[in-house]
Structure formats: structure tokens, C-alpha cells
Scaffold this motif. Structure first.
Motif, mmCIF file in Angstrom:
data_model
loop_
_atom_site.group_PDB
_atom_site.id
_atom_site.type_symbol
_atom_site.label_atom_id
_atom_site.label_comp_id
_atom_site.label_asym_id
_atom_site.label_seq_id
_atom_site.Cartn_x
_atom_site.Cartn_y
_atom_site.Cartn_z
ATOM 1 N N LEU A 41 0.816 -1.230 0.000
ATOM 2 C CA LEU A 41 0.000 0.000 0.000
ATOM 3 C C LEU A 41 0.841 1.267 0.000
ATOM 4 C CD1 LEU A 41 -2.771 -0.965 2.582
ATOM 5 C CD2 LEU A 41 -2.704 -1.453 0.152
ATOM 6 N N ARG A 48 -8.893 -4.453 -2.238
ATOM 7 C CA ARG A 48 -8.405 -5.064 -3.476
ATOM 8 C C ARG A 48 -6.895 -5.181 -3.456
ATOM 9 N NH1 ARG A 48 -12.392 -3.147 -8.314
ATOM 10 N NH2 ARG A 48 -13.949 -4.653 -7.718
ATOM 11 N N SER A 49 -6.217 -4.110 -3.030
ATOM 12 C CA SER A 49 -4.761 -4.127 -3.032
ATOM 13 C C SER A 49 -4.245 -5.203 -2.096
ATOM 14 C CB SER A 49 -4.218 -2.781 -2.571
ATOM 15 O OG SER A 49 -4.549 -1.825 -3.513
ATOM 16 N N ARG A 102 -4.701 -8.579 -3.610
ATOM 17 C CA ARG A 102 -3.777 -8.839 -4.699
ATOM 18 C C ARG A 102 -2.448 -9.325 -4.141
ATOM 19 N NH1 ARG A 102 -4.589 -4.675 -7.192
ATOM 20 N NH2 ARG A 102 -6.003 -5.546 -8.724
ATOM 21 N N VAL A 136 -3.866 -2.794 -13.297
ATOM 22 C CA VAL A 136 -2.771 -3.191 -12.413
ATOM 23 C C VAL A 136 -2.118 -4.495 -12.861
ATOM 24 C CG1 VAL A 136 -3.437 -1.988 -10.333
ATOM 25 C CG2 VAL A 136 -4.508 -4.146 -10.881
ATOM 26 N N VAL A 167 3.334 -3.843 -7.266
ATOM 27 C CA VAL A 167 2.218 -3.673 -8.201
ATOM 28 C C VAL A 167 2.481 -2.433 -9.036
ATOM 29 C CG1 VAL A 167 -0.168 -2.932 -8.331
ATOM 30 C CG2 VAL A 167 0.428 -4.888 -6.925
ATOM 31 N N ALA A 207 0.593 0.202 -11.354
ATOM 32 C CA ALA A 207 -0.750 0.634 -11.706
ATOM 33 C C ALA A 207 -0.653 1.735 -12.745
ATOM 34 C CB ALA A 207 -1.464 1.147 -10.461
#
Lengths: 142, 857
Positions: free
Chosen positions: B221, B262-263, B266, B294, B305, B307
Motif C-alpha cells: 500500500l 483489493r490491493s 492482490r 494493475v 504492483v 498501476a
């Protein structure tokens, strides 16, 4: 000092008679020998100074921004347009210092913008300083 | 071939060139096509096998260089008037990576960038330029090519080939350049969509920085990297502001839970959509629609990740517009469900979207079974399939086809001859989205082609009207469009639309056409509304809430119809249709004819369809006009306020100046004794004048402060506070006040003049109302995600609790011992409220006061 002020003439353009009295008094404080003439509206000034032969021209013009009919700003533009008047220092007077007015006056070639509320507050120093300065400038050889 | 060598000759007679140079070289042109097809194939394979993008870049450069026999090639990135060499290839060596920047003006590729055209230097033109690493002898018969790479109309790069031999055939070279530019633009586009290969070093970061979309690399995050596109997208001044922050910073509060969830999922390896939309939030707090794609990559050896974010506000708006036109489209379909023809609406690929009951009757296929069917259709004969395909192909060119005779077969075996009419349907953007096929049974009703055509025309006109109306916003344009389309399909002598206002029960005619000397002409409408007259067609329709069809006999005149046009002739057939918007009647559409018995049920239905379309468009236009007039009113009111404050500031002050001026003259000239009662009185007068002037000035400030119209900018609150403290330094020194401020303050998006006023007023109050032996002022500031909280504490005289509310009201000065107009806190409160913040205080009489205020971000 005396010799500097003797021939100086100031034209006061102001419609408020009380303000004329007070301004005359302030100018008198700078030097009693200064010759103060007075006009009530801009049109009269344009008429009397408009022709090239008009003489004698004032050394300094003090004018109120809020004049009846034609505004002080218009008169200022007129003076800056006429080649024989262009050199005369113009001191704009107003009862407020609204930023828009101040900017516009300087943009059209005013030499000083005076807030009346402030000069009367602290008149001895402010008025002295400013009128004295422009009086000196006006009398320099052109 | 001499003609292609001389460029002057080429310009003078292009046709000659085509005749000689290009004809014989078709095989070479084909070779270029084939080469680039292979190259695209190879690139696609690279993308699928997840090879680093630099590998692909290398492949592109080296293979294209070799193809035109250039011993060297290079690729440059162009951005913000700077050119950086991304890499070069010197056959047969490997690609080398650079990130060397130079200004565009000084760069040798500038001509290609500025002209956006391929630039070719031949050795003669090149004379005087510095020598390259390639031997001079090789350059004699060779050229240097600069091909601009254009993405979204911007030159983002230049591809350079050095030392290629000059080909005989200009067309061949032009084709190569065009293809190469296209391929490199594609490569940069792919970089946008694909994010693998971040580990490939600075060159690719440069590529990311080139993209207009936002790119962020995120782990746990936390934002590790963003490109300049993302910074711009979210309105930050520098990339550093976001790096290291939680991703919450760019997600609007309402979507935070969803996006964070969601993050997290993932990272824990769960399946989550790789493309979705959410509400983003800019630095200044505005919320907008973002689409995010993503991918998980390896960044610095660990999973992260990537994005790619894009502002889709505009697309959303277009989608809304499309929904609106779909509503119109449904109206059209509803209109034709009543007609006698079989109807099949398909998408462009031929998938069935809609059928009607006549279709069910002819084919024996139920609607539920027919929907979603694709070509080849069960109701076509096998031997006619190829004819049908040709027919549809023709449609793509002609947009609309008529009278195609074909057979449809019933599930039970019966075959019907039908005549088909087919047309393309378009969305609001003018793109074809569907095909409408209408089939008429001609075995049972031969010779009805004319009627068929008529109905087809009606539908076409209705459909064209629905498309026209989507783009119109003025009531007059809309009613003219309705008339213009109606003329094509319905017979009438006069035409009216009247708007009905339910609240006042009044009607206003907005358009009227009638026969004048046998020519139908627009007759000016009364601009004012009139009350509804009972007994008229309009009032009957409004009362009954349904359409009205009236026929009159010769000599029978109600005398209530619109008194326009030829006065001595009277309408014999009158048709009125109510126009509905959300169950409310907003008006009546009417056509009338001087001929008796003109209209049938079909006409009623058709006019109702027109009425529905007109109603939607008129309602939209009414809203639009109301909005415009409201914003004009607001502008006028602001102007009035401006004038008012100007008058207040000038005219209220003039008399004061007189009073004060004379008072001073009296004091100076006419009062000899300094300590007399008269002198004291006059001092009081002068003080009152000064106070009155302050009051006027504060009133003026307060009214000006309400405007946020002046420029907003992001400023450091540090700078703001320091300026204020600097202005106040004399009063601070005079009272020996010690002031503490924390070192660092956040930046804030605001009008700095206003925020300065807040600090100035609060601090000058803290100075003014302090009689302590060791006075101090303590300023604190805290930044959280949503707001900035500030406190200003003093050890002054304090405020009684019962006055807490009163102090924020203008000109409420509690303590007459202290100077001041009492407008300061009113100004502060007004500004804080403009920013949707809050202000409050804690205070103990005799001990001191702390003012708190919060400013949302």
C-alpha cells in the motif's frame, strides 16, 4: 528654501469645497508662498488647459478621482495625451485606496496616489513629504 | 531512374514520378509490408513471453536498421524541449543504453521534431556537421534519416538511421519511414499498457515519464515510484510529495475501503480484477473518475504492483450521453413494434438484439430463443445464405438498403417470401452500433411495396429526429427540428407545440406553422403564457391525459382552435398529442388539416412517437435554460455587491475626512491652550473619526473576503506565517512577546491573502489582549490525511465562556479598554467557513485563550 517655492503654482481639482479648504491649508503649511488655484470639475480644466497657448500652466496638479461628470481618471488620461501638459506631475487623491483604482491611476501615468483618509490622519508628515518632493521635481530645469 | 533523384523535379510533376519510379517497384513495397508484418509478429511474441521491453526496442532498432542497410541506428526521447538518447545500435553490436540529455534547440534531430515530418540529410547537406563514428567514406552515398515518433499528436521520440544507401525509389523509402514511425509509436503505446520490466533501468523510467497516463509502483500500500503523468493527474507540484505515501492519498474517501481491500487481496495472491474504476482525489480535494490497470511485477527483486491510471471523467460523461440516446432508441423501437412488418435488430456482427411478434409468426421462433442468435440464422434457406452475406456487405457501404427479396422458413417448414429493408443505427457519437432489418410478408400481401416504403420512411425519419435532438439544447431549435422531420411523414396544414405549466395552469405556444396564401409558414408565437381555455383541444388533452383525434363536418366549427393563418378556412381534422415527462404533462403537440378525415390510428401512434422524443428534448432544454438564467442572476448580484461596497467605501468616508480635517485645523490654528476642554473634545472627535474609518475598512474587507475568485495556489503555510509575523514584528517587540512556532508547516491549496488574514487577525488579537508580565504566543499545527489543524495559544486576558459565540459576530467588541472594530474574528470565521473548515476556542478568564481552526484538504 524660499527661493525654490516662490514661483510654484498648484492646481487643485476637487468638487468637495470642504476638502478644498483643508487641502489649501495643508499646502499652505508646506509653504505659504505656493500659489493654489482651484477648479471644480474636469471639463473646466480641459477647457482652460486644452489650448496650447494656455498660460501659465500649473507646476503640479492635485486632483480627486471622484469628480462629477468627467472622472479624474479621464482628466489624467487627457493630461498625459496632450504633449504640452504631459510633463506636469499629477497627484491623484481618493477617499479610499481600492487596489483597482490605484493600479489604474498608475497605469495611466499618475505620479502619486494619495489616500485622503491617510493624509489627513498624518497630514503634517505625509503631505509635506509628498508635496515637497513633487514641488522640487517640478522646478527642476526641463 | 533520374526523376526520383531530383527532388525539384518530383515536386513539379508528381504524376510523372508515379508513372516511372513507383510502378516497377511494387515488389519492393510488398517486401516492406511483409517485413513489418514479421516485425510486429516478433514484437507480439516478445510481449507474450514477457521479455523485457528493452529487448524489443533493440529488436526493432537493429532489424529495421539492417533492413534499410544502415550500419547504425539510435532512438531518442523528446520531452519538454529536451532530447535524450535512449539507446543506439551499431550493427552487429548490442544495444547500448544512454540517458544523455540535450536541449532540443541544440539537437541535430530538431528539424524532425519541429516539422513532425521525416527528415532526410544527404551528404551534401550534411557538409559542415561534425563527423560521426561512421567513416566518412561510407557517408558519401548514404543518408541520415530522422523519423519522428508521434503518440497522441505529440512527438515523443525520434528514430535515427545513419549511413543507409540512398534508394532509387522515394515511395519505397516513404513507406518504410511511415511503417517504422508507426511501429515505434506502437511500442511506446504498449509500454503504456504493459508495465513489466521496471527493473530494466533508467531508460524505461524515462519512457514512463513520457506517458500521459499516470504510472505508480506500489508495495504494501506504499507508493514507491510515480511518473510525471500521475503527478499531473492528481495535481501535485512535485513527484516527491507522493512517494512514500499510503495509496489512500489518491483515493477518494468513499472508495478507500474497496481499493485498499483489493490491493491487500492482490498481495495475498487472491484473484482480483486487473482493470477497474474508482473515485480518485486530487491534492486540492476534487474527486474524479479514474480507471486503473494493475499488474504484479518484480521491482528491486521483490513483488510490487504497477498501476496505470487514467482520468475517465470525459468518458463517463459520454457514457451518460449514450444512455440518453438509448432511451430515444427504445422509443423508436416501441414505435415500430406496432407496425405489421417483422423486425430483427442485430449488432454489427449479426447477433440478434430484438425481434417482434410478426417475426415470431413468420419463423415460428420465440423471441426468447431468437435473442442472441448469430449468423447463419435458422430462418434463412441454405441456398440463400451467400446472397444474404453479399446483401449485408453492401449495407456497410450504402448504410441503408431497400427491397431485398428473400425467403424465410418457418420451423414447421413453411416458406414465406419476404421483402427486406435494412438500415444502420448510430449512437450519439455517430458510430454505427446496430442493424435494423424489417421484413414484409409479400406472399400474402403482394403489391404493398409502397406501404412498406412508407413505413420504412416513417421509422427512418423518427430515428433521424432522435439523433438530431440529442445535440440540441434550445427550445426553438428543437421544435423546428420536430417540424422539419414531421413534414416528411405526416400530412398537415398547421402544426403547433404548446408548453404547459402545471403549477400555474398556463400554456405558452413555442412554435406555430399554418397556411398563409396556400404556403405553410412559421407564424410568430406570443411570447407570454396564457391561461388554459376550457373546451379547446389542448385543455381536453391535458384533462384526459391521452391523445385526441377530432373530425369536423363541413360548416361545423368549434371556433376554439388556434386563430392563426387563413382565417376563413377551418381545420377539419385535428390531432392532439400530450407530451409527457415523468408522468407530468409538459405540453401538447398538435397537427391539423383543412381536409376532412385525414388521420388514422397509425397517424396517432406515429405522432405519439414524435411527441415522446420532443418531450425528452424539451425537458432537457428547459433545464438548460433555467441553469443559464440562474447563473446570469448570480453574476448580476455579485456586480451589485461590488458597486455597493465601492459606494460604501467612498461616500461614507468623504464626510469623515472633512470632519477630521477641520478638527485638526481647529486644533492647530485656533485652540491656544493645549489642555483645555475644547482641545480634549476635538481629540475625541478625531479619535472617533479614525475608529469610524477602521469600521468602514473592516466592513469592506469582510465583504471582499467572501470571494474565492482570486487565484488559488499551493503555498507553504510556513511562508504565510512568516510574512504575518514579519508584519507584526514591531508590536511583538514592543510588548516583549515570546513566540514559539514549530519548524515545519504543510503546504496548502488556498488563496494566500485569505489565509494570511486569518493568521494576522488571530495573532494580533493575541498580542492586543495580553497584559501578562511574560506574555507568550504558542502556534501549533498538525497535518492529518483530511485536514490541517492549527492552534494559537496566548496567556492574555481570556474570554468568558458566555461570550464564545458573540465574539465571532461583526462589531461585537467586548472590552472597551481595547481598540479595534471587532470585525477581525468575524473575518476569520468567514474565511475558515469558505474553506469548509471550523473554528473554536478554549479560554480561562485571566489565564489565556487558545483558538483552534481546521482546514480540510
Amino acid at each position: 528654501m524660499d527661493s525654490i517655492y516662490k514661483p510654484l503654482s498648484v492646481l487643485l481639482v476637487e468638487d468637495n469645497k470642504d476638502h478644498v479648504n483643508i487641502l489649501r491649508w495643508i499646502i499652505g503649511k508646506v509653504h505659504s508662498g505656493i500659489d493654489v488655484s482651484h477648479a471644480e470639475d474636469a471639463e473646466a480644466v480641459m477647457k482652460s488647459l486644452g489650448t496650447r497657448s494656455a498660460s501659465p500652466l500649473p507646476d503640479i496638479i492635485l486632483m480627486d478621482l471622484n469628480l462629477p461628470k468627467v472622472s479624474g481618471m479621464e482628466l489624467l488620461k487627457f493630461i498625459r495625451r496632450e504633449s504640452h501638459l504631459r510633463h506636469i506631475p499629477v497627484l491623484m487623491l481618493s477617499s479610499s485606496n481600492r487596489p483597482e483604482d490605484v493600479h489604474e491611476a498608475y497605469r495611466h501615468g499618475a505620479n502619486t496616489f494619495l489616500n485622503k483618509a491617510v493624509i489627513f490622519d498624518d497630514f503634517e508628515t505625509t503631505a509635506h513629504r509628498i508635496i515637497e518632493y513633487w514641488a522640487t521635481i517640478a522646478l527642476l530645469p526641463r | 531512374m533520374p526523376s526520383s533523384r531530383s527532388s525539384k523535379h518530383t515536386k513539379k510533376s508528381p504524376s510523372a514520378v508515379q508513372n516511372t519510379a513507383s510502378r516497377g517497384d511494387i515488389s519492393r513495397l510488398k517486401r516492406v509490408h511483409a517485413f513489418f508484418e514479421r516485425l510486429t509478429g516478433a514484437a507480439l511474441e516478445d510481449f507474450h513471453s514477457e521479455k523485457p521491453l528493452l529487448h524489443t526496442l533493440h529488436t526493432f532498432l537493429s532489424r529495421t536498421s539492417r533492413f534499410i542497410d544502415a550500419p547504425a541506428g539510435a532512438i531518442y526521447r523528446v520531452e519538454n524541449k529536451t532530447v535524450s538518447l535512449l539507446g543506439d545500435v551499431s550493427y552487429p553490436d548490442k544495444l547500448r543504453i544512454f540517458a544523455v540529455k540535450a536541449s532540443l534547440a541544440a539537437s541535430h534531430v530538431r528539424s524532425a521534431v519541429r516539422s513532425k515530418r521525416v527528415h532526410i540529410c544527404t551528404p551534401r547537406e550534411k557538409a559542415g556537421l561534425p563527423a560521426t563514428t561512421i567513416g566518412k567514406s561510407r557517408l558519401v552515398d548514404s543518408m541520415i534519416i530522422h523519423i519522428p515518433v508521434i503518440v497522441h499528436k505529440e512527438v515523443v521520440g525520434v528514430v535515427e538511421y545513419i549511413g543507409a544507401p540512398i534508394p532509387d525509389d522515394k515511395e519505397y523509402l516513404a513507406l518504410f519511414c511511415e511503417k517504422a514511425a508507426h511501429q515505434f509509436a506502437l511500442l511506446l503505446e504498449v509500454v503504456k499498457k504493459r508495465t513489466g520490466g521496471m527493473d530494466n533501468g533508467p531508460a524505461l523510467q524515462l519512457l514512463f515519464d513520457n506517458m500521459t497516463d499516470g504510472v505508480a509502483v506500489v508495495r504494501d500500500l506504499k507508493i514507491l515510484y510515480i511518473n510525471d503523468g500521475l503527478r499531473k493527474l492528481f495535481g501535485y507540484t512535485s513527484v516527491e510529495e507522493l512517494i512514500g505515501k499510503n495509496i489512500k492519498a489518491i483515493v477518494a474517501p468513499e472508495d478507500r475501503d474497496r481499493v485498499l481491500e483489493r490491493s491487500r487481496n492482490r498481495f495475498s495472491g487472491k484473484q482480483v480484477p486487473s482493470r477497474y474504476e474508482y473515485k480518485g482525489i486530487r491534492k486540492n480535494g476534487t474527486v474524479f473518475d479514474v480507471e486503473v490497470v494493475v499488474n504484479v511485477i518484480h521491482h528491486g527483486g521483490q513483488p510490487a504492483v504497477v498501476a496505470v491510471l487514467r482520468d475517465v471523467t470525459l468518458r463517463k460523461a459520454i457514457e451518460k450521453e449514450l444512455q440518453h440516446s438509448e432511451q430515444m432508441f427504445r422509443n423508436v423501437i416501441d414505435g415500430i413494434l406496432t407496425v405489421g412488418d417483422a423486425l430483427v435488430v442485430t449488432n454489427l456482427e449479426g447477433k440478434v438484439l430484438q425481434v417482434n411478434s410478426e417475426f415470431e409468426r413468420l419463423t415460428g421462433i420465440k423471441k426468447v430463443d431468437a435473442l442472441g442468435k448469430e449468423f447463419p440464422y435458422a430462418w434463412l434457406l441454405d441456398e440463400e445464405m451467400s446472397r444474404y452475406v453479399l446483401w449485408i456487405k453492401e449495407l456497410r457501404e450504402k448504410k441503408s438498403l431497400r427491397d431485398f427479396d428473400i425467403h424465410w422458413k418457418h420451423t414447421e417448414g413453411k416458406v414465406t417470401s419476404v421483402s427486406m429493408n435494412t438500415t444502420l443505427l448510430y449512437n450519439a457519437l455517430g458510430r454505427p452500433v446496430a442493424m435494423m432489418n424489417m421484413a414484409r410478408d409479400i406472399t400474402s400481401r403482394k403489391g404493398l411495396e409502397e406501404q412498406n416504403r412508407l413505413q420504412f420512411d416513417q421509422l427512418r425519419v423518427l430515428y433521424e429526429l432522435s439523433r438530431t435532438l440529442t445535440s440540441l439544447l434550445r427550445i426553438n431549435e428543437i421544435s423546428e427540428a420536430v417540424h422539419r422531420h414531421l413534414v416528411q411523414v405526416l400530412p398537415f396544414d398547421s402544426f403547433y407545440i404548446d408548453l404547459y405549466d402545471e403549477a400555474t395552469g398556463s400554456v405558452r405556444n413555442i412554435i406555430c406553422y399554418d397556411l398563409v396564401n396556400n404556403v405553410r409558414a412559421r407564424i410568430p408565437s406570443e411570447s407570454v403564457a396564457a391561461s388554459l381555455k376550457p373546451g379547446t383541444g389542448i385543455s381536453k388533452v391535458i384533462a384526459a391525459r391521452k391523445s385526441l383525434l377530432e373530425f369536423r363536418k363541413e360548416g361545423e366549427h368549434a371556433g376554439l382552435e388556434h386563430p392563426f393563418g387563413d382565417k376563413e378556412r377551418r381545420s377539419m381534422s385535428l390531432l392532439y398529442i400530450p407530451m409527457f415527462s415523468k408522468d407530468k404533462i409538459i405540453g401538447v403537440l398538435s397537427i391539423q388539416s383543412y381536409t376532412a378525415n385525414v388521420y388514422s390510428e397509425t397517424h396517432v401512434h406515429l405522432l405519439e412517437s414524435f411527441g415522446n422524443l420532443a418531450a425528452i428534448a424539451l425537458e432537457k432544454a428547459k433545464l438548460y435554460e433555467e441553469t443559464i438564467s440562474k447563473s446570469l442572476q448570480l453574476q448580476n448580484r455579485n456586480k451589485e455587491l461590488d458597486d455597493f461596497t465601492y459606494v460604501v467605501s467612498h461616500d461614507l468616508k468623504e464626510p469623515l475626512i472633512t470632519v477630521e480635517g477641520y478638527s485638526r485645523i481647529l486644533l492647530k490654528e485656533h485652540i491656544q491652550e493645549k489642555n483645555s476642554a475644547a482641545s480634549e473634545y476635538i481629540h475625541s472627535i478625531i479619535q472617533s473619526c479614525a475608529r469610524m474609518k477602521d469600521l468602514i475598512d473592516d466592513l469592506l474587507t469582510l465583504s471582499r473576503v467572501s470571494r474565492l475568485s482570486e487565484l488559488m495556489e499551493t503555498v507553504s503555510l510556513n511562508d504565510v506565517l512568516n510574512e504575518v509575523l514579519d508584519d507584526l514584528r514591531f508590536s511583538l517587540q514592543e510588548k516583549h512577546i515570546s513566540i514559539t512556532t514549530p519548524g515545519q508547516y504543510p503546504s496548502y491549496y488556498c488563496n494566500p491573502t485569505q489565509i494570511k488574514l486569518v493568521f494576522r487577525n488571530l495573532i494580533s488579537n493575541a498580542i492586543k489582549f495580553n497584559q501578562s508580565e511574560h506574555p507568550f504566543i504558542n502556534i501549533l499545527m498538525e497535518e492529518s490525511e483530511r485536514r490541517i489543524l492549527c492552534s494559537i495559544q496566548d496567556n492574555g486576558i481570556g474570554i468568558e465562556k458566555r461570550f464564545f459565540d458573540k465574539i465571532f459576530i461583526i462589531f461585537q467588541c467586548l472590552n472597551p479598554e481595547y481598540e479595534g472594530s471587532g470585525a477581525g474574528l468575524a473575518i476569520v470565521k468567514k474565511i475558515i467557513e469558505l474553506y469548509q473548515g471550523q473554528i473554536w476556542l478554549e479560554s480561562d478568564t485571566g489565564k489565556g485563550t487558545t483558538f483552534y481552526f481546521s482546514l480540510p484538504k
